[in-house]
Design a protein around this motif. Sequence first.
Motif, PDB file in Angstrom:
ATOM      1  N   ILE A  50       0.848  -1.179   0.000  1.00 33.28           N
ATOM      2  CA  ILE A  50       0.000   0.000   0.000  1.00 33.28           C
ATOM      3  C   ILE A  50       0.890   1.238   0.000  1.00 33.28           C
ATOM      4  N   GLY A  51       0.721   2.120  -0.980  1.00 27.83           N
ATOM      5  CA  GLY A  51       1.478   3.364  -1.048  1.00 27.83           C
ATOM      6  C   GLY A  51       0.537   4.557  -1.103  1.00 27.83           C
ATOM      7  N   ILE A  52       0.958   5.650  -0.480  1.00 29.77           N
ATOM      8  CA  ILE A  52       0.119   6.836  -0.419  1.00 29.77           C
ATOM      9  C   ILE A  52       0.935   8.061  -0.803  1.00 29.77           C
ATOM     10  N   ILE A  53       0.351   8.896  -1.659  1.00 29.92           N
ATOM     11  CA  ILE A  53       0.956  10.176  -2.011  1.00 29.92           C
ATOM     12  C   ILE A  53       0.050  11.266  -1.442  1.00 29.92           C
ATOM     13  N   PRO A  54       0.433  11.816  -0.280  1.00 36.39           N
ATOM     14  CA  PRO A  54      -0.370  12.896   0.287  1.00 36.39           C
ATOM     15  C   PRO A  54      -0.026  14.210  -0.411  1.00 36.39           C
ATOM     16  N   ILE A  55      -1.042  14.966  -0.793  1.00 42.68           N
ATOM     17  CA  ILE A  55      -0.842  16.258  -1.457  1.00 42.68           C
ATOM     18  C   ILE A  55      -1.661  17.311  -0.716  1.00 42.68           C
ATOM     19  N   ASP A  56      -0.990  18.370  -0.250  1.00 44.29           N
ATOM     20  CA  ASP A  56      -1.736  19.433   0.438  1.00 44.29           C
ATOM     21  C   ASP A  56      -2.181  20.506  -0.553  1.00 44.29           C
ATOM     22  N   ILE A 111      -5.166   5.522  -7.466  1.00 45.77           N
ATOM     23  CA  ILE A 111      -4.632   5.879  -8.781  1.00 45.77           C
ATOM     24  C   ILE A 111      -3.935   4.730  -9.489  1.00 45.77           C
ATOM     25  N   MET A 112      -3.690   3.619  -8.775  1.00 47.94           N
ATOM     26  CA  MET A 112      -2.920   2.574  -9.431  1.00 47.94           C
ATOM     27  C   MET A 112      -3.014   1.247  -8.701  1.00 47.94           C
ATOM     28  N   ARG A 113      -3.067   0.192  -9.486  1.00 50.78           N
ATOM     29  CA  ARG A 113      -2.844  -1.180  -9.016  1.00 50.78           C
ATOM     30  C   ARG A 113      -1.603  -1.644  -9.759  1.00 50.78           C
ATOM     31  N   ILE A 114      -0.676  -2.279  -9.059  1.00 51.70           N
ATOM     32  CA  ILE A 114       0.613  -2.624  -9.653  1.00 51.70           C
ATOM     33  C   ILE A 114       1.087  -3.968  -9.109  1.00 51.70           C
ATOM     34  N   HIS A 115       1.800  -4.730  -9.948  1.00 55.34           N
ATOM     35  CA  HIS A 115       2.518  -5.914  -9.481  1.00 55.34           C
ATOM     36  C   HIS A 115       3.967  -5.495  -9.310  1.00 55.34           C
ATOM     37  N   THR A 116       4.523  -5.746  -8.139  1.00 53.30           N
ATOM     38  CA  THR A 116       5.837  -5.187  -7.820  1.00 53.30           C
ATOM     39  C   THR A 116       6.996  -5.863  -8.549  1.00 53.30           C
ATOM     40  N   SER A 117       6.912  -7.152  -8.798  1.00 51.79           N
ATOM     41  CA  SER A 117       7.945  -7.867  -9.550  1.00 51.79           C
ATOM     42  C   SER A 117       7.349  -9.190 -10.019  1.00 51.79           C
ATOM     43  N   ASN A 118       6.572  -9.143 -11.086  1.00 48.28           N
ATOM     44  CA  ASN A 118       5.768 -10.300 -11.462  1.00 48.28           C
ATOM     45  C   ASN A 118       6.545 -11.506 -11.989  1.00 48.28           C
ATOM     46  N   SER A 119       7.859 -11.420 -12.056  1.00 46.24           N
ATOM     47  CA  SER A 119       8.632 -12.597 -12.464  1.00 46.24           C
ATOM     48  C   SER A 119       8.948 -13.521 -11.291  1.00 46.24           C
ATOM     49  N   THR A 121       7.244 -12.883  -7.861  1.00 46.64           N
ATOM     50  CA  THR A 121       6.321 -12.735  -6.743  1.00 46.64           C
ATOM     51  C   THR A 121       4.906 -12.457  -7.220  1.00 46.64           C
ATOM     52  N   ASP A 122       3.960 -12.757  -6.337  1.00 44.89           N
ATOM     53  CA  ASP A 122       2.554 -12.450  -6.622  1.00 44.89           C
ATOM     54  C   ASP A 122       2.114 -11.169  -5.916  1.00 44.89           C
ATOM     55  N   GLU A 123       3.065 -10.391  -5.387  1.00 47.30           N
ATOM     56  CA  GLU A 123       2.702  -9.205  -4.614  1.00 47.30           C
ATOM     57  C   GLU A 123       1.931  -8.204  -5.474  1.00 47.30           C
ATOM     58  N   GLU A 124       0.819  -7.750  -4.902  1.00 48.55           N
ATOM     59  CA  GLU A 124      -0.038  -6.771  -5.546  1.00 48.55           C
ATOM     60  C   GLU A 124       0.023  -5.492  -4.730  1.00 48.55           C
ATOM     61  N   GLY A 125       0.181  -4.359  -5.422  1.00 47.90           N
ATOM     62  CA  GLY A 125       0.265  -3.079  -4.743  1.00 47.90           C
ATOM     63  C   GLY A 125      -0.831  -2.133  -5.186  1.00 47.90           C
ATOM     64  N   PHE A 126      -1.168  -1.208  -4.298  1.00 42.67           N
ATOM     65  CA  PHE A 126      -2.179  -0.193  -4.568  1.00 42.67           C
ATOM     66  C   PHE A 126      -1.631   1.154  -4.132  1.00 42.67           C
ATOM     67  N   ILE A 127      -1.833   2.169  -4.968  1.00 40.91           N
ATOM     68  CA  ILE A 127      -1.326   3.501  -4.663  1.00 40.91           C
ATOM     69  C   ILE A 127      -2.489   4.485  -4.683  1.00 40.91           C
ATOM     70  N   PHE A 128      -2.506   5.334  -3.667  1.00 36.31           N
ATOM     71  CA  PHE A 128      -3.573   6.313  -3.482  1.00 36.31           C
ATOM     72  C   PHE A 128      -3.013   7.730  -3.454  1.00 36.31           C
ATOM     73  N   LEU A 129      -3.809   8.688  -3.939  1.00 38.64           N
ATOM     74  CA  LEU A 129      -3.605  10.097  -3.649  1.00 38.64           C
ATOM     75  C   LEU A 129      -4.450  10.406  -2.422  1.00 38.64           C
ATOM     76  N   ALA A 130      -3.863  11.090  -1.464  1.00 33.87           N
ATOM     77  CA  ALA A 130      -4.586  11.505  -0.259  1.00 33.87           C
ATOM     78  C   ALA A 130      -4.575  13.030  -0.226  1.00 33.87           C
ATOM     79  N   GLN A 131      -5.767  13.637  -0.129  1.00 34.87           N
ATOM     80  CA  GLN A 131      -5.882  15.094  -0.144  1.00 34.87           C
ATOM     81  C   GLN A 131      -6.807  15.567   0.972  1.00 34.87           C
ATOM     82  N   SER A 132      -6.909  16.874   1.135  1.00 32.92           N
ATOM     83  CA  SER A 132      -7.649  17.485   2.249  1.00 32.92           C
ATOM     84  C   SER A 132      -7.087  16.931   3.559  1.00 32.92           C
TER      85      SER A 132
END
Length: 183
Positions: A50-56, A111-119, A121-132
Motif C-alpha cells: 500500500i502506497g500513499i501520495i499525500p498532497i496538500d 490511482i494505481m494497481r501494480i505488481h511489484t515484480s511479477n517474475s 512474486t505475486d505481490e499486488e500493490g495499490f497507490i492512493f492520492l490523499a488530499q484534504s
Amino acid sequence: MDKNAINPWKKLSLKQIYDNPWITVEEYQVVNPRGGNGIYGKVRFKNKAIGIIPIDEGGNTWLVGQYRFTLDEYSWEIPMGGGPLDVPVLESARRELKEETGLTAEKWTKIMRIHTSNSVTDEEGFIFLAQSLTEGSPEFDETEDLKIIKLPFEEVYQMVMEGKITDSLSVAGILKAQVLLRS
C-alpha cells in the motif's frame, strides 16, 4: 489485456521452501511453455503493498526515509506499508498514512494497481492520492526508524527523474500522480 489467454505453464508439483509471518517461498516443478522440464520459484506475500501520495493545498507532499535492510542502503519513499489480504486496501492506506506521517485525509483517490515484480512474486500493490489533509503525530511501529520530510511535489517528481527515488511503488505512483495532477 487478453482475458482469453491460456496458461502455457504446466505445474507438476509444489514444495514450500520457507515461511515467515510476511512471506512464503515456493518451488514448483514445471513444464515450461516450450515443453522443457524446469523449476520456478515464487515468493508469496501475506500482505498487499500500500502506497500513499499525500498532497496538500499548496502542492506539497511527504516522503519517508529509512535504511532498507534488504538493499543495505538508505531510501526515500512515499508513505507505504503492508495491508492484510482480508482488509480493504483503503482502510490499510488510511492506517499507513497516519502511522508513518501523522497525516489524515478526507479525500482518497486510488490511482494505481501494480505488481511489484511479477517474475518472482505475486505481490499486488495499490497507490492512493490523499488530499484534504490534517496533520498529527506519527505512530511508528517497532521496525520503523523513519525520517519525514515535506517537499513541493514537483521537487519529488524531479527526485524520481534524477534516480534519487528508486522504490518501485514510489516511482510508479509519483509518475502517475504527476500526470494526473497536471491534467
